[in-house]
Design a protein around this motif. Structure first.
Motif, mmCIF file in Angstrom:
data_model
loop_
_atom_site.group_PDB
_atom_site.id
_atom_site.type_symbol
_atom_site.label_atom_id
_atom_site.label_comp_id
_atom_site.label_asym_id
_atom_site.label_seq_id
_atom_site.Cartn_x
_atom_site.Cartn_y
_atom_site.Cartn_z
ATOM 1 N N ALA A 1 0.813 -1.216 0.000
ATOM 2 C CA ALA A 1 0.000 0.000 0.000
ATOM 3 C C ALA A 1 0.845 1.264 0.000
ATOM 4 O O ALA A 1 0.302 2.365 -0.106
ATOM 5 C CB ALA A 1 -0.921 0.011 1.216
ATOM 6 N N ALA A 2 2.183 1.127 0.104
ATOM 7 C CA ALA A 2 3.108 2.270 0.111
ATOM 8 C C ALA A 2 2.733 3.299 1.185
ATOM 9 O O ALA A 2 2.674 4.488 0.929
ATOM 10 C CB ALA A 2 3.171 2.931 -1.267
ATOM 11 N N GLN A 3 2.480 2.782 2.402
ATOM 12 C CA GLN A 3 2.143 3.630 3.535
ATOM 13 C C GLN A 3 3.048 3.287 4.722
ATOM 14 O O GLN A 3 2.599 2.729 5.731
ATOM 15 C CB GLN A 3 0.667 3.442 3.925
ATOM 16 N N PRO A 4 4.345 3.603 4.608
ATOM 17 C CA PRO A 4 5.258 3.271 5.714
ATOM 18 C C PRO A 4 4.931 3.991 7.015
ATOM 19 O O PRO A 4 5.289 3.516 8.092
ATOM 20 C CB PRO A 4 6.630 3.693 5.178
ATOM 21 N N GLY A 5 4.256 5.135 6.933
ATOM 22 C CA GLY A 5 3.854 5.829 8.145
ATOM 23 C C GLY A 5 2.886 5.001 8.967
ATOM 24 O O GLY A 5 3.026 4.878 10.190
ATOM 25 N N ARG A 6 1.882 4.418 8.317
ATOM 26 C CA ARG A 6 0.932 3.553 9.008
ATOM 27 C C ARG A 6 1.624 2.293 9.522
ATOM 28 O O ARG A 6 1.348 1.836 10.639
ATOM 29 C CB ARG A 6 -0.220 3.178 8.075
ATOM 30 N N ALA A 7 2.525 1.739 8.730
ATOM 31 C CA ALA A 7 3.265 0.560 9.172
ATOM 32 C C ALA A 7 4.111 0.884 10.404
ATOM 33 O O ALA A 7 4.263 0.048 11.306
ATOM 34 C CB ALA A 7 4.147 0.038 8.039
ATOM 35 N N ALA A 8 4.676 2.084 10.462
ATOM 36 C CA ALA A 8 5.473 2.491 11.616
ATOM 37 C C ALA A 8 4.609 2.567 12.872
ATOM 38 O O ALA A 8 5.038 2.151 13.957
ATOM 39 C CB ALA A 8 6.134 3.840 11.344
ATOM 40 N N VAL A 9 3.393 3.079 12.738
ATOM 41 C CA VAL A 9 2.478 3.122 13.881
ATOM 42 C C VAL A 9 2.180 1.705 14.366
ATOM 43 O O VAL A 9 2.187 1.426 15.574
ATOM 44 C CB VAL A 9 1.179 3.853 13.506
ATOM 45 N N MET A 10 1.938 0.793 13.433
ATOM 46 C CA MET A 10 1.688 -0.594 13.812
ATOM 47 C C MET A 10 2.876 -1.189 14.537
ATOM 48 O O MET A 10 2.714 -1.922 15.524
ATOM 49 C CB MET A 10 1.368 -1.417 12.559
ATOM 50 N N ALA A 11 4.080 -0.871 14.073
ATOM 51 C CA ALA A 11 5.281 -1.389 14.714
ATOM 52 C C ALA A 11 5.394 -0.880 16.148
ATOM 53 O O ALA A 11 5.765 -1.629 17.064
ATOM 54 C CB ALA A 11 6.514 -0.993 13.911
ATOM 55 N N VAL A 12 5.078 0.394 16.364
ATOM 56 C CA VAL A 12 5.137 0.954 17.710
ATOM 57 C C VAL A 12 4.100 0.289 18.613
ATOM 58 O O VAL A 12 4.386 -0.041 19.775
ATOM 59 C CB VAL A 12 4.913 2.481 17.666
ATOM 60 N N VAL A 13 2.903 0.063 18.103
ATOM 61 C CA VAL A 13 1.851 -0.590 18.896
ATOM 62 C C VAL A 13 2.271 -2.011 19.262
ATOM 63 O O VAL A 13 2.110 -2.451 20.410
ATOM 64 C CB VAL A 13 0.521 -0.606 18.118
ATOM 65 N N VAL A 14 2.825 -2.741 18.297
ATOM 66 C CA VAL A 14 3.273 -4.112 18.560
ATOM 67 C C VAL A 14 4.406 -4.112 19.585
ATOM 68 O O VAL A 14 4.448 -4.961 20.491
ATOM 69 C CB VAL A 14 3.720 -4.792 17.259
ATOM 70 N N PHE A 15 5.320 -3.160 19.455
ATOM 71 C CA PHE A 15 6.406 -3.059 20.438
ATOM 72 C C PHE A 15 5.850 -2.835 21.838
ATOM 73 O O PHE A 15 6.307 -3.442 22.816
ATOM 74 C CB PHE A 15 7.351 -1.922 20.059
ATOM 75 N N ALA A 16 4.856 -1.960 21.951
ATOM 76 C CA ALA A 16 4.261 -1.682 23.255
ATOM 77 C C ALA A 16 3.596 -2.930 23.835
ATOM 78 O O ALA A 16 3.724 -3.217 25.030
ATOM 79 C CB ALA A 16 3.244 -0.547 23.133
ATOM 80 N N ILE A 17 2.906 -3.700 22.991
ATOM 81 C CA ILE A 17 2.254 -4.929 23.463
ATOM 82 C C ILE A 17 3.300 -5.941 23.927
ATOM 83 O O ILE A 17 3.158 -6.559 25.002
ATOM 84 C CB ILE A 17 1.375 -5.522 22.354
ATOM 85 N N MET A 18 4.358 -6.134 23.140
ATOM 86 C CA MET A 18 5.403 -7.073 23.527
ATOM 87 C C MET A 18 6.097 -6.626 24.806
ATOM 88 O O MET A 18 6.461 -7.441 25.660
ATOM 89 C CB MET A 18 6.413 -7.233 22.390
ATOM 90 N N PHE A 19 6.281 -5.314 24.966
ATOM 91 C CA PHE A 19 6.902 -4.788 26.182
ATOM 92 C C PHE A 19 6.037 -5.094 27.400
ATOM 93 O O PHE A 19 6.548 -5.540 28.444
ATOM 94 C CB PHE A 19 7.110 -3.281 26.045
ATOM 95 N N VAL A 20 4.736 -4.883 27.288
ATOM 96 C CA VAL A 20 3.826 -5.154 28.403
ATOM 97 C C VAL A 20 3.829 -6.643 28.752
ATOM 98 O O VAL A 20 3.891 -7.018 29.934
ATOM 99 C CB VAL A 20 2.402 -4.678 28.056
ATOM 100 N N ILE A 21 3.792 -7.506 27.740
ATOM 101 C CA ILE A 21 3.797 -8.952 27.984
ATOM 102 C C ILE A 21 5.103 -9.372 28.651
ATOM 103 O O ILE A 21 5.107 -10.173 29.598
ATOM 104 C CB ILE A 21 3.580 -9.726 26.670
ATOM 105 N N THR A 22 6.225 -8.827 28.190
ATOM 106 C CA THR A 22 7.518 -9.173 28.766
ATOM 107 C C THR A 22 7.615 -8.717 30.212
ATOM 108 O O THR A 22 8.105 -9.446 31.087
ATOM 109 C CB THR A 22 8.652 -8.543 27.942
#
Length: 288
Positions: free
Chosen positions: A252-273
């Motif tokens: 979709a050529a939307q790296p900005g949206r992908a970056a937001v998803m990456a930050v959200v996933v990082f936050a979830i993994m951080f909370v689980i860890t």
């Protein structure tokens, strides 16, 4: 320059290569992802600042929410199964005997193979018409194209890939347990399952913590194998979050949206860890 300053300068000089690695391969990518999350870019044109637009778009996106649910479900299935099987395999491999080293290498081979190659091989095994599994069963089963079977098939492949890796750590943990403790437990009647339940498993908690944390992180980052097997289908049943980020960034050529998803996933993994760490912190003894 006095001796204290010289020693400090020498220490920082020795740390410099590691600091460059951490800065270039960890901190800089994180900063770039955070910067991209508030900008719009189509990979070719100019970069435009959009503020919280990407965040609002992603957090209200039902497809991204579905990918998170799929990934959490995949994690809830893969991690417990591979941990239990890894411990069972380790209990057998930890016994000192001929061929133990060869068996450990054999069990670790799937984990050492390239994930794409593993996905391609298992795609052939699951093939409906000429696949090896259907040939053994003597019937046609749509393992990867059936909405009800695609996710279990991916779970089976991921467990097969990682169980040897988990077993190696459990083998090391079991062999690190002093024999005196196990002998004392045997004198008190701790044999068989009691020995495992009350002696081995409590002493393996540091290993268990490491295995669970790395297992969760591995499943959340799974992309290659799922892409080779199902490409997120059918009916988005295996559309894991890494697939969703890849689709947003490059299709979709939307790296900005992908970056937001990456930050959200990082936050979830951080909370689980952190939750896993807090659980094991007061239940783990590093002294035997």
């Amino acid at each position: 320059m006095n001796r204290r300053v010289r020693r400090a300068a020498a220490s920082y000089a020795l740390l410099l290569p590691s600091l460059v690695g951490v800065g270039g391969f960890l901190l800089l990518p994180i900063a770039i992802v955070l910067w991209l999350s508030v900008h719009s870019w189509n990979l070719l044109g100019p970069v435009e600042f959009t503020g919280s637009s990407n965040w609002r778009s992603v957090l209200s996106d039902g497809e991204f929410g579905h990918s998170l649910v799929v990934t959490l479900g995949l994690t809830a299935l893969v991690v417990p199964i591979q941990t239990a099987l890894g411990f069972a395999v380790a209990a057998l491999l930890a016994r000192r005997g001929r061929g133990g080293t060869v068996l450990r290498v054999v069990y670790a081979l799937p984990w050492m193979c390239a994930p794409v190659a593993v996905g391609v091989v298992w795609q052939w095994i699951f093939a409906p018409s000429d696949g090896a599994l259907n040939a053994v069963l003597g019937r046609r089963v749509e393992w990867l194209s059936s909405p009800g079977l695609a996710l279990p098939a991916v779970v089976a492949v991921l467990v097969w890939m990682n169980v040897g890796y988990v077993a190696l750590f459990f083998v090391a943990g079991i062999r690190a347990i002093p024999g005196e403790i196990l002998d004392a437990g045997a004198l008190d009647g701790a044999t068989g399952w009691r020995r495992t339940r009350w002696l081995v498993l409590p002493l393996l908690r540091p290993t268990m913590f490491f295995v669970l944390v790395t297992g969760v992180l591995t499943v959340f980052q799974t992309f290659d194998t799922v892409y080779a097997l199902t490409r997120g289908g059918p009916e988005h049943r295996t559309d894991v979050v890494a697939m969703r980020m890849y689709s947003e960034a490059f299709e979709a050529a939307q790296p900005g949206r992908a970056a937001v998803m990456a930050v959200v996933v990082f936050a979830i993994m951080f909370v689980i860890t952190v939750a896993q760490y807090r659980y094991f912190r007061d239940r783990t003894s590093y002294e035997y």
